[in-house]
Write a protein that holds these residues in place. Structure first.
Motif, PDB file in Angstrom:
ATOM      1  N   ALA A  93       0.820  -1.221   0.000  1.00 32.86           N
ATOM      2  CA  ALA A  93       0.000   0.000   0.000  1.00 32.86           C
ATOM      3  C   ALA A  93       0.848   1.264   0.000  1.00 32.86           C
ATOM      4  O   ALA A  93       0.575   2.212   0.722  1.00 32.86           O
ATOM      5  N   LEU A  94       1.887   1.279  -0.823  1.00 34.56           N
ATOM      6  CA  LEU A  94       2.687   2.500  -0.956  1.00 34.56           C
ATOM      7  C   LEU A  94       1.898   3.507  -1.791  1.00 34.56           C
ATOM      8  O   LEU A  94       1.121   3.118  -2.657  1.00 34.56           O
ATOM      9  N   PHE A  95       2.101   4.801  -1.510  1.00 33.36           N
ATOM     10  CA  PHE A  95       1.407   5.818  -2.284  1.00 33.36           C
ATOM     11  C   PHE A  95       2.107   5.978  -3.634  1.00 33.36           C
ATOM     12  O   PHE A  95       3.257   6.416  -3.679  1.00 33.36           O
ATOM     13  N   PRO A  96       1.433   5.621  -4.713  1.00 34.24           N
ATOM     14  CA  PRO A  96       2.118   5.567  -6.011  1.00 34.24           C
ATOM     15  C   PRO A  96       2.543   6.934  -6.539  1.00 34.24           C
ATOM     16  O   PRO A  96       3.436   7.023  -7.365  1.00 34.24           O
ATOM     17  N   HIS A  97       1.907   8.001  -6.037  1.00 31.56           N
ATOM     18  CA  HIS A  97       2.212   9.327  -6.574  1.00 31.56           C
ATOM     19  C   HIS A  97       3.288  10.038  -5.757  1.00 31.56           C
ATOM     20  O   HIS A  97       3.571  11.201  -5.987  1.00 31.56           O
ATOM     21  N   MET A  98       3.863   9.331  -4.779  1.00 28.76           N
ATOM     22  CA  MET A  98       4.899   9.962  -3.959  1.00 28.76           C
ATOM     23  C   MET A  98       6.216   9.200  -4.113  1.00 28.76           C
ATOM     24  O   MET A  98       6.217   7.997  -4.319  1.00 28.76           O
ATOM     25  N   THR A  99       7.311   9.930  -3.954  1.00 34.85           N
ATOM     26  CA  THR A  99       8.619   9.290  -4.008  1.00 34.85           C
ATOM     27  C   THR A  99       8.834   8.468  -2.742  1.00 34.85           C
ATOM     28  O   THR A  99       8.036   8.533  -1.796  1.00 34.85           O
ATOM     29  N   ASP A 102       8.973  10.763   0.199  1.00 31.96           N
ATOM     30  CA  ASP A 102       7.679  11.298   0.627  1.00 31.96           C
ATOM     31  C   ASP A 102       6.794  10.230   1.249  1.00 31.96           C
ATOM     32  O   ASP A 102       6.025  10.509   2.165  1.00 31.96           O
TER      33      ASP A 102
ATOM     34  N   SER B 176      -6.539  -0.157   0.318  1.00 32.82           N
ATOM     35  CA  SER B 176      -5.490  -0.246   1.336  1.00 32.82           C
ATOM     36  C   SER B 176      -4.689   1.062   1.436  1.00 32.82           C
ATOM     37  O   SER B 176      -4.087   1.332   2.470  1.00 32.82           O
ATOM     38  N   LEU B 177      -4.689   1.874   0.371  1.00 32.64           N
ATOM     39  CA  LEU B 177      -3.967   3.148   0.444  1.00 32.64           C
ATOM     40  C   LEU B 177      -4.609   4.066   1.477  1.00 32.64           C
ATOM     41  O   LEU B 177      -3.925   4.745   2.248  1.00 32.64           O
ATOM     42  N   ALA B 180      -3.829   2.669   4.869  1.00 31.11           N
ATOM     43  CA  ALA B 180      -2.432   2.950   5.220  1.00 31.11           C
ATOM     44  C   ALA B 180      -2.292   4.388   5.692  1.00 31.11           C
ATOM     45  O   ALA B 180      -1.653   4.668   6.706  1.00 31.11           O
ATOM     46  N   VAL B 195      -3.780  11.883  -0.469  1.00 26.99           N
ATOM     47  CA  VAL B 195      -3.704  10.585  -1.137  1.00 26.99           C
ATOM     48  C   VAL B 195      -4.772  10.445  -2.220  1.00 26.99           C
ATOM     49  O   VAL B 195      -4.449  10.227  -3.392  1.00 26.99           O
ATOM     50  N   PRO B 198      -4.920  13.545  -5.219  1.00 27.01           N
ATOM     51  CA  PRO B 198      -3.883  13.486  -6.261  1.00 27.01           C
ATOM     52  C   PRO B 198      -4.052  12.274  -7.176  1.00 27.01           C
ATOM     53  O   PRO B 198      -3.781  12.362  -8.368  1.00 27.01           O
ATOM     54  N   LEU B 199      -4.543  11.162  -6.602  1.00 19.76           N
ATOM     55  CA  LEU B 199      -4.708   9.982  -7.438  1.00 19.76           C
ATOM     56  C   LEU B 199      -5.956  10.082  -8.323  1.00 19.76           C
ATOM     57  O   LEU B 199      -6.064   9.401  -9.329  1.00 19.76           O
ATOM     58  N   TYR B 278       0.328  19.727  -8.608  1.00 22.03           N
ATOM     59  CA  TYR B 278       0.739  18.345  -8.381  1.00 22.03           C
ATOM     60  C   TYR B 278       2.122  18.314  -7.759  1.00 22.03           C
ATOM     61  O   TYR B 278       2.358  17.653  -6.757  1.00 22.03           O
ATOM     62  N   SER B 282       3.189  16.954  -3.881  1.00 24.70           N
ATOM     63  CA  SER B 282       3.958  15.736  -3.636  1.00 24.70           C
ATOM     64  C   SER B 282       5.330  16.028  -3.046  1.00 24.70           C
ATOM     65  O   SER B 282       6.076  15.116  -2.725  1.00 24.70           O
ATOM     66  N   VAL B 284       5.877  17.796  -0.254  1.00 23.24           N
ATOM     67  CA  VAL B 284       5.772  18.204   1.139  1.00 23.24           C
ATOM     68  C   VAL B 284       6.897  17.591   1.960  1.00 23.24           C
ATOM     69  O   VAL B 284       7.136  16.391   1.903  1.00 23.24           O
ATOM     70  N   LYS B 286      10.053  17.919   1.756  1.00 20.90           N
ATOM     71  CA  LYS B 286      11.351  17.653   1.137  1.00 20.90           C
ATOM     72  C   LYS B 286      12.318  18.772   1.492  1.00 20.90           C
ATOM     73  O   LYS B 286      11.948  19.934   1.520  1.00 20.90           O
TER      74      LYS B 286
END
Lengths: 378, 287
Positions: A93-99, A102, B176-177, B180, B195, B198-199, B278, B282, B284, B286
């Protein structure tokens, strides 16, 4: 988040309509313990985990950490984000849009922690799970094992007071699984918190756990250390799950107790067997059979394929008709029939010559046989 | 993509489709483009039509009218469809029934909707009569034959499509995202904004583009439910009367080409905006 000393579940029940997926679940987990919920699919192990996480609320019973009630099936319900538990899912369940960075920083950034603290902590866990140099990649650019590491790092960085692991290794190949298993245990030891691990794989459970909870159809079958559940299964289900592949109906003929050793003579399918055990060692079975260690009691006689060898010993000899053999390298798996309705599986010396459809002499040492109560488990 | 070469068979299979596209789409478009750069039957290329377009205050007002109708309708559709799609992501009770009613406007057609609206929203329609009877209004004005009539009708037509697209996207986000995210300490709203949203973005963009282009080329509603000669004189209507009432096909083509250009510009702005947002969302935390 305050570290707890005990996580207590009292009479925890969970139903979906008329479907009771968790029945009277009682368990106490101490700080530092690694507890595994083990069972086949549909046994309620994941439901139990989701109830503890707060992703599901319980129908009745209590979940509490020390004296703080998290869920009492009624008014009190602490939402998952306030419990301070970390979870690792089977699909990561990793967030696909984040590195990677992140993803790992997520829990800290939603908590509005200062940037330099986030930077420092994320770098630390990235080192811990050996993901240096992958910070700016996206999950889709990583291998399965690396994704797993990101999932671990993401949960660990928030310093959870309890780590929940939902079959985290089942998407990895065998070699990687063994490696990650070791690393998971290392991480657990470093955190000095408690972990709950859900799996259907008994070898994972034995390797990792301080305590194993074996479940079937929503009910706890046995709670014990890996050694306890492996050597002294409480009932037929646990025995079967722990690799006692030969389970036969038997009757007690005689019981004799001398010098702390209990010698039980049983008869199964007309064959006489002798079982030796240390008195007081297998408390669960002894309690179940208390007062019924007497002549004529119906019991189950169980053994593991590995404990059976070819040849003739002092006790417990049988002749089986061979139905099939499998060469396994370190041993040879023999499937055969001792009597009608009395199948046997044995793992014998790999070099033994076994003729298909021929007969073979097999023997089991008396201390490798166990007697189980013959009761229909729910 | 190792084999990039075209075999004869592949070419033969693609040819009918290519020919079809050329005949019914590419040729008419190029023809219209050519017409927009000429005047009358003369063949000389000139920018005169375009200069006229930009100097004509009626046409400028028409562009403005079209945007003022289509942009709010599209935004309203998206703003309402996003939360509903989010709510429906794990299925809802009586979903088939709800979906059926939501889809009805798509099947009815513009004219039927317009006629229904005339009896309902009109000056002598139920809505106005009820409001008057209850004392909320003293003068029945009606919500049709003006800007609002067109906006309401376009919304009824575009909402089901926008919602359908977005439901598809929210259902593509693994549950599950969300779990999580909650377990990592995010509140419901943080989970949505960091989450889920953005998706959903690719779906939002597609829904925006499709709804915007269909709203931008509004024609029937503008005539039946608006005031096509003044406040709801839209570009499609303008192109129509230029061609079939003034018989100026060249200028009509110019208006059509301008419609295409304006749509592209707006979609371009939306994509640029998304890229900016976008990235911001994403990165945040960094360093």
């Amino acid at each position: 988040m305050k570290v707890f000393n005990q996580l207590i579940m009292k009479d925890m029940c969970k139903s979906f309509g008329n479907l009771h997926v968790l029945k009277d679940f009682n368990l106490t987990i101490n700080r530092g313990e690694f507890v595994t919920f083990l069972g086949p699919s549909g046994c309620g192990k994941s439901t139990a985990l989701n109830c503890i996480s707060g992703l599901l609320n319980i129908t009745s019973g209590v979940i509490q950490v020390d004296d703080e009630v998290l869920d009492n099936g009624g008014k009190v319900f602490v939402s998952p984000e306030k419990r301070g538990f970390g979870i690792i899912f089977q699909n990561y369940a990793l967030f696909p849009h984040m590195t990677v960075f992140d993803n790992i920083a997520f829990s800290l950034s939603v908590a509005h922690r200062p940037k330099d603290e986030i930077q420092k902590k994320v770098s630390e866990v990235i080192r811990m799970v050996h993901l240096e140099g992958q910070e700016n990649k996206f999950p889709s650019q990583l291998s399965g094992g690396q994704q797993q590491r990101v999932a671990i790092a993401r949960s660990v960085v928030m310093e959870p007071r309890l780590l929940l692991l939902d079959e985290p290794l089942s998407n990895l190949d065998t070699k990687l699984r063994t490696e990650m298993r070791y690393e998971l245990k290392q991480i657990h030891n470093q955190l000095e918190r408690a972990s709950i691990y859900v799996t259907h794989d008994q070898s994972e459970a034995l390797a990792l756990s301080d305590k194993i909870v074996i479940m079937k159809l929503g009910k706890v079958q046995q709670i014990g250390t890996p050694k306890q559940v492996f050597l002294f299964p409480a009932n037929r289900f646990v025995a079967d799950f722990m690799g006692y592949k030969n389970i036969w109906n038997a009757k007690i003929i005689a019981v004799e107790e001398t010098d702390g050793i209990r010698k039980i003579q049983v008869e199964s399918y007309g064959i006489s067997f002798v079982v030796h055990s240390t008195i007081g060692e297998n408390k669960i079975v002894e309690e179940a059979l208390l007062g019924s260690f007497q002549k004529g009691t119906d019991v189950l006689l169980a053994s593991r394929p590995d404990d059976i060898s070819a040849g003739i010993g002092q006790f417990n000899n049988m002749t089986a008709i061979v139905e099939g053999t499998e060469y396994l390298g370190t041993s040879m798996q023999v499937t055969g029939m001792v009597r009608d309705g009395m199948p046997i599986q044995a793992r014998i010396e790999p070099e033994t010559l076994v003729a298909a459809k021929g007969t073979i002499s097999l023997t089991i040492p008396p201390d490798k046989l166990i007697v189980l109560p013959k009761v229909e488990e729910e | 993509m190792k084999n990039r070469g075209w075999s004869l068979e592949t070419a033969a299979m693609v040819l009918p489709a290519v020919l079809f596209l050329i005949v019914v789409f590419i040729y008419p478009f190029i023809y219209a483009l050519k017409m927009s750069f000429t005047i009358g039957d003369e063949g000389t290329v000139t920018f005169a039509n375009y200069i006229r377009f930009f100097q004509d205050s009626v046409e400028m007002k028409t562009v403005w009218n079209t945007l003022v109708i289509s942009v709010p309708v599209t935004i309203l559709t998206i703003v309402l469809a996003v939360p509903i799609a989010y709510y429906m992501r794990n299925g809802i009770r009586h979903e088939k029934l709800v979906t059926f009613f939501l889809m009805i406007p798509m099947t009815l057609g513009v004219v039927l909707i317009a006629e229904g609206m005339i009896t309902y929203f009109g000056r002598n329609g139920w809505l106005m009569l009820i409001l008057e009877r209850l004392g909320f209004i003293h003068e029945r004005t009606g919500l049709i034959h003006n800007y609002w009539g067109v906006v309401i009708s376009l919304f009824i037509q575009s909402f089901p499509m926008g919602l359908t697209i977005l439901i598809g996207y929210t259902r593509g986000i693994h549950p599950s995202l969300e779990r999580a995210s909650r377990m990592l300490g995010a509140t419901k709203s943080q989970t949505f904004w960091k989450v889920i949203f953005p998706l959903m973005m690719p779906g939002i963009l597609i829904a925006f583009c499709l709804n915007f282009t269909s709203a931008f080329s509004v024609f029937t509603s503008a005539i039946m439910l608006g005031q096509a000669t003044s406040t709801t004189r839209v570009m499609a209507y303008s192109a129509y009367i230029t061609a079939y009432e003034y018989f100026d096909y060249n200028f009509s083509s110019t208006i059509c080409i301008m419609m295409v250009i304006i749509q592209f510009i707006l979609i371009g702005i939306v994509f640029a905006l998304r890229n900016k947002l976008y990235k911001g969302a994403s990165s945040v935390g960094k360093g």
